[in-house]
Design a protein around this motif. Structure first.
Motif, PDB file in Angstrom:
ATOM      1  N   LYS A  65       0.829  -1.207   0.000  1.00  0.00           N
ATOM      2  CA  LYS A  65       0.000   0.000   0.000  1.00  0.00           C
ATOM      3  C   LYS A  65       0.864   1.258   0.000  1.00  0.00           C
ATOM      4  O   LYS A  65       0.610   2.191  -0.756  1.00  0.00           O
ATOM      5  CB  LYS A  65      -0.923  -0.005   1.217  1.00  0.00           C
ATOM      6  CG  LYS A  65      -1.898   1.136   1.230  1.00  0.00           C
ATOM      7  CD  LYS A  65      -2.900   1.012   2.341  1.00  0.00           C
ATOM      8  CE  LYS A  65      -3.991   2.019   2.145  1.00  0.00           C
ATOM      9  NZ  LYS A  65      -5.305   1.437   2.207  1.00  0.00           N
ATOM     10  N   PRO A  68       4.036   0.558  -3.695  1.00  0.00           N
ATOM     11  CA  PRO A  68       3.844  -0.578  -4.599  1.00  0.00           C
ATOM     12  C   PRO A  68       5.086  -0.923  -5.414  1.00  0.00           C
ATOM     13  O   PRO A  68       5.339  -2.088  -5.699  1.00  0.00           O
ATOM     14  CB  PRO A  68       2.697  -0.130  -5.503  1.00  0.00           C
ATOM     15  CG  PRO A  68       1.961   0.892  -4.705  1.00  0.00           C
ATOM     16  CD  PRO A  68       3.011   1.585  -3.880  1.00  0.00           C
ATOM     17  N   TYR A 149       8.410  -1.380 -13.422  1.00  0.00           N
ATOM     18  CA  TYR A 149       7.664  -0.703 -12.367  1.00  0.00           C
ATOM     19  C   TYR A 149       8.099  -1.052 -10.949  1.00  0.00           C
ATOM     20  O   TYR A 149       7.538  -0.534  -9.999  1.00  0.00           O
ATOM     21  CB  TYR A 149       6.160  -1.018 -12.498  1.00  0.00           C
ATOM     22  CG  TYR A 149       5.568  -0.472 -13.758  1.00  0.00           C
ATOM     23  CD1 TYR A 149       5.305   0.884 -13.893  1.00  0.00           C
ATOM     24  CD2 TYR A 149       5.289  -1.313 -14.828  1.00  0.00           C
ATOM     25  CE1 TYR A 149       4.768   1.392 -15.053  1.00  0.00           C
ATOM     26  CE2 TYR A 149       4.747  -0.810 -16.000  1.00  0.00           C
ATOM     27  CZ  TYR A 149       4.491   0.546 -16.111  1.00  0.00           C
ATOM     28  OH  TYR A 149       3.957   1.048 -17.262  1.00  0.00           O
ATOM     29  N   LYS A 160       5.882   7.343 -13.171  1.00  0.00           N
ATOM     30  CA  LYS A 160       4.574   7.078 -12.562  1.00  0.00           C
ATOM     31  C   LYS A 160       4.512   5.590 -12.282  1.00  0.00           C
ATOM     32  O   LYS A 160       4.547   4.774 -13.196  1.00  0.00           O
ATOM     33  CB  LYS A 160       3.443   7.456 -13.520  1.00  0.00           C
ATOM     34  CG  LYS A 160       3.336   8.944 -13.755  1.00  0.00           C
ATOM     35  CD  LYS A 160       2.178   9.454 -12.964  1.00  0.00           C
ATOM     36  CE  LYS A 160       1.961  10.903 -13.360  1.00  0.00           C
ATOM     37  NZ  LYS A 160       1.478  11.690 -12.314  1.00  0.00           N
ATOM     38  N   LEU A 162       2.947   1.958 -10.467  1.00  0.00           N
ATOM     39  CA  LEU A 162       1.669   1.250 -10.472  1.00  0.00           C
ATOM     40  C   LEU A 162       0.970   1.446  -9.137  1.00  0.00           C
ATOM     41  O   LEU A 162       1.528   1.998  -8.203  1.00  0.00           O
ATOM     42  CB  LEU A 162       1.901  -0.238 -10.754  1.00  0.00           C
ATOM     43  CG  LEU A 162       2.452  -0.558 -12.142  1.00  0.00           C
ATOM     44  CD1 LEU A 162       2.690  -2.057 -12.286  1.00  0.00           C
ATOM     45  CD2 LEU A 162       1.517  -0.076 -13.237  1.00  0.00           C
ATOM     46  N   GLU A 163      -0.230   0.936  -9.052  1.00  0.00           N
ATOM     47  CA  GLU A 163      -1.052   1.114  -7.859  1.00  0.00           C
ATOM     48  C   GLU A 163      -0.956  -0.101  -6.933  1.00  0.00           C
ATOM     49  O   GLU A 163      -0.390  -1.125  -7.292  1.00  0.00           O
ATOM     50  CB  GLU A 163      -2.506   1.334  -8.282  1.00  0.00           C
ATOM     51  CG  GLU A 163      -2.701   2.559  -9.141  1.00  0.00           C
ATOM     52  CD  GLU A 163      -4.099   2.634  -9.749  1.00  0.00           C
ATOM     53  OE1 GLU A 163      -4.986   1.863  -9.324  1.00  0.00           O
ATOM     54  OE2 GLU A 163      -4.293   3.466 -10.639  1.00  0.00           O
ATOM     55  N   GLU A 164      -1.586   0.045  -5.780  1.00  0.00           N
ATOM     56  CA  GLU A 164      -1.612  -1.023  -4.782  1.00  0.00           C
ATOM     57  C   GLU A 164      -2.163  -2.325  -5.364  1.00  0.00           C
ATOM     58  O   GLU A 164      -1.655  -3.401  -5.082  1.00  0.00           O
ATOM     59  CB  GLU A 164      -2.455  -0.581  -3.592  1.00  0.00           C
ATOM     60  CG  GLU A 164      -2.598  -1.630  -2.515  1.00  0.00           C
ATOM     61  CD  GLU A 164      -3.536  -1.217  -1.396  1.00  0.00           C
ATOM     62  OE1 GLU A 164      -3.683  -2.021  -0.461  1.00  0.00           O
ATOM     63  OE2 GLU A 164      -4.122  -0.120  -1.449  1.00  0.00           O
ATOM     64  N   ARG A 165      -3.190  -2.242  -6.183  1.00  0.00           N
ATOM     65  CA  ARG A 165      -3.797  -3.450  -6.743  1.00  0.00           C
ATOM     66  C   ARG A 165      -2.816  -4.228  -7.612  1.00  0.00           C
ATOM     67  O   ARG A 165      -2.833  -5.453  -7.643  1.00  0.00           O
ATOM     68  CB  ARG A 165      -5.079  -3.123  -7.512  1.00  0.00           C
ATOM     69  CG  ARG A 165      -4.862  -2.243  -8.722  1.00  0.00           C
ATOM     70  CD  ARG A 165      -6.197  -1.732  -9.274  1.00  0.00           C
ATOM     71  NE  ARG A 165      -5.953  -0.741 -10.280  1.00  0.00           N
ATOM     72  CZ  ARG A 165      -6.145  -0.938 -11.573  1.00  0.00           C
ATOM     73  NH1 ARG A 165      -6.640  -2.080 -12.000  1.00  0.00           N
ATOM     74  NH2 ARG A 165      -5.894   0.018 -12.445  1.00  0.00           N
ATOM     75  N   HIS A 166      -1.930  -3.519  -8.299  1.00  0.00           N
ATOM     76  CA  HIS A 166      -0.916  -4.197  -9.105  1.00  0.00           C
ATOM     77  C   HIS A 166       0.114  -4.885  -8.209  1.00  0.00           C
ATOM     78  O   HIS A 166       0.566  -5.986  -8.508  1.00  0.00           O
ATOM     79  CB  HIS A 166      -0.224  -3.196 -10.038  1.00  0.00           C
ATOM     80  CG  HIS A 166      -1.174  -2.514 -10.960  1.00  0.00           C
ATOM     81  ND1 HIS A 166      -1.553  -1.209 -10.760  1.00  0.00           N
ATOM     82  CD2 HIS A 166      -1.840  -2.950 -12.050  1.00  0.00           C
ATOM     83  CE1 HIS A 166      -2.397  -0.860 -11.718  1.00  0.00           C
ATOM     84  NE2 HIS A 166      -2.605  -1.901 -12.498  1.00  0.00           N
TER      85      HIS A 166
END
Length: 188
Positions: A65, A68, A149, A160, A162-166
């Motif tokens: 969280k 990432p 990433y 930029k 990736l997000e937490e879901r990735h």
């Protein structure tokens, strides 16, 4: 809360139910990311006897969280560490320049869990072979994701991530692969 004050203070059936409900609500409302991944990781942490690997898994979960990019890098490192440990335990030679895919391939081969090791007489042979092939590809795809990433390579100022879901996807996939390899290692 005042409506349920009696239920909280009394030692009754409702008091116990209230406590259970509050506990469940806290669990669902907590910032905890993914209890399934976390529970698998905790189980793997117990099975690995290495302080290093245990701390890396804990860090990986914490970072999904907050950072990432770091979590994705740790997912790849977890696979590498697991494979290296298994190969060392079995006195297998590890080449210094092996990529994660080569480590997984060598580990699966020594554990005799490659698609080639599945006899054709088993009714679900094709499904088992496909799943084993997909497990091997997990490492390759996490490595690709990590190169672009994840941590381990410098990034430009306009990067930029990736997000937490990735990160959860990478961690969950890595934990699934590592759990399978480690379990196979311990039963053989």
């Amino acid at each position: 809360d005042k409506l349920y004050e009696n239920e909280r203070q009394k030692d009754s059936h409702y008091s116990n139910l209230y406590k259970i409900c509050k506990k469940l609500i806290r669990k669902f409302n907590s910032n905890s990311s993914n209890t399934v991944i976390e529970s698998y990781t905790k189980e793997l942490t117990k099975r690995f006897s290495s302080d290093y690997m245990s701390s890396q898994m804990t860090l990986m979960i914490e970072m999904q969280k907050k950072n990432p990019t770091e979590a994705i890098g740790k997912a790849k490192e977890l696979i590498e560490s697991c494979c290296m440990t298994i190969l060392e335990d079995r006195n297998e030679k590890i080449e210094k320049d092996w990529k994660v895919q080569q480590l997984v391939k060598a580990t699966m081969k020594v554990l005799k869990v490659t698609p080639k090791d599945i006899p054709d007489e088993i009714p679900e042979t094709e499904a088992i072979k496909a799943l084993l092939g997909n497990l091997a590809v997990i490492a390759q795809n996490i490595a690709t994701l990590r190169n672009k990433y994840g941590s381990g390579h410098g990034k430009s100022a306009d990067y930029k991530g990736l997000e937490e879901r990735h990160a959860k996807l990478a961690i969950g996939s890595a934990v699934t692969l590592v759990d399978f390899l480690w379990t196979s290692h311990k039963i053989r």
